[in-house]
Design a protein around this motif. Structure first.
Motif, mmCIF file in Angstrom:
data_model
loop_
_atom_site.group_PDB
_atom_site.id
_atom_site.type_symbol
_atom_site.label_atom_id
_atom_site.label_comp_id
_atom_site.label_asym_id
_atom_site.label_seq_id
_atom_site.Cartn_x
_atom_site.Cartn_y
_atom_site.Cartn_z
ATOM 1 N N GLY A 48 -1.191 29.355 -27.279
ATOM 2 C CA GLY A 48 0.107 30.001 -27.099
ATOM 3 C C GLY A 48 0.898 29.378 -25.969
ATOM 4 N N ARG A 53 4.782 29.971 -26.673
ATOM 5 C CA ARG A 53 4.888 31.289 -27.292
ATOM 6 C C ARG A 53 4.120 32.305 -26.446
ATOM 7 N NH1 ARG A 53 5.370 31.315 -33.095
ATOM 8 N NH2 ARG A 53 5.601 33.527 -32.686
ATOM 9 N N PRO A 54 4.776 32.967 -25.511
ATOM 10 C CA PRO A 54 4.068 33.921 -24.649
ATOM 11 C C PRO A 54 3.597 35.166 -25.391
ATOM 12 C CG PRO A 54 6.407 33.971 -24.188
ATOM 13 C CD PRO A 54 6.181 32.831 -25.146
ATOM 14 N N ASP A 55 4.107 35.403 -26.607
ATOM 15 C CA ASP A 55 3.649 36.560 -27.369
ATOM 16 C C ASP A 55 2.222 36.375 -27.883
ATOM 17 O OD1 ASP A 55 4.898 34.551 -28.793
ATOM 18 O OD2 ASP A 55 5.385 35.824 -30.494
ATOM 19 N N PHE A 56 1.693 35.163 -27.812
ATOM 20 C CA PHE A 56 0.288 34.950 -28.167
ATOM 21 C C PHE A 56 -0.644 35.670 -27.195
ATOM 22 C CE2 PHE A 56 -0.236 31.055 -31.093
ATOM 23 C CZ PHE A 56 0.795 31.490 -31.905
ATOM 24 N N ASP A 58 -0.282 38.669 -26.093
ATOM 25 C CA ASP A 58 -0.476 40.011 -26.633
ATOM 26 C C ASP A 58 -1.551 40.009 -27.719
ATOM 27 O OD1 ASP A 58 1.516 40.944 -24.975
ATOM 28 O OD2 ASP A 58 3.085 40.759 -26.511
ATOM 29 N N ILE A 59 -1.507 38.999 -28.560
ATOM 30 C CA ILE A 59 -2.516 38.872 -29.617
ATOM 31 C C ILE A 59 -3.889 38.648 -28.998
ATOM 32 C CG2 ILE A 59 -3.249 37.459 -31.577
ATOM 33 C CD1 ILE A 59 -0.235 36.899 -32.042
#
Length: 95
Positions: A48, A53-56, A58-59
């Motif tokens: 990420g 992609r900083p939303d990785f 959260d995953i």
């Protein structure tokens, strides 16, 4: 630099998978599965970051929580042979 981290994590994941399938005892295999989950969380975070992609993250955090709960559930199942509440015989509770 982060490409080397991804490669190192991938190699570590392969080695942990080998331990998972070869492990001599059940607890070695559960530990290897938990370690594989931890490496996967790190792998998702680094990939990420590489893709911007900083939303990785959260995953990755969600996967870490699922990994923790799954490990506890597996250990409880192999100890008590049940996932839910453990029922005792009525003869044991009456005495």
């Amino acid at each position: 630099m982060f490409i080397l981290a991804v490669i190192a994590l991938f190699i570590a994941m392969v080695l942990v998978l080998i331990r998972l399938f070869v492990g001599p005892s059940l607890y070695d295999r559960v530990l290897a599965l938990n370690s594989f989950g931890t490496h996967t969380v790190l792998f998702i975070g680094v990939v990420g970051f590489l893709n911007g992609r900083p939303d990785f993250l959260d995953i990755a955090l969600l996967y870490a929580l699922i990994n923790f709960v799954g490990t506890i559930a597996i250990l409880k199942f192999f100890r008590y042979r049940a996932i839910g509440d453990v029922r005792r015989d009525t003869a044991e509770t009456d005495g």
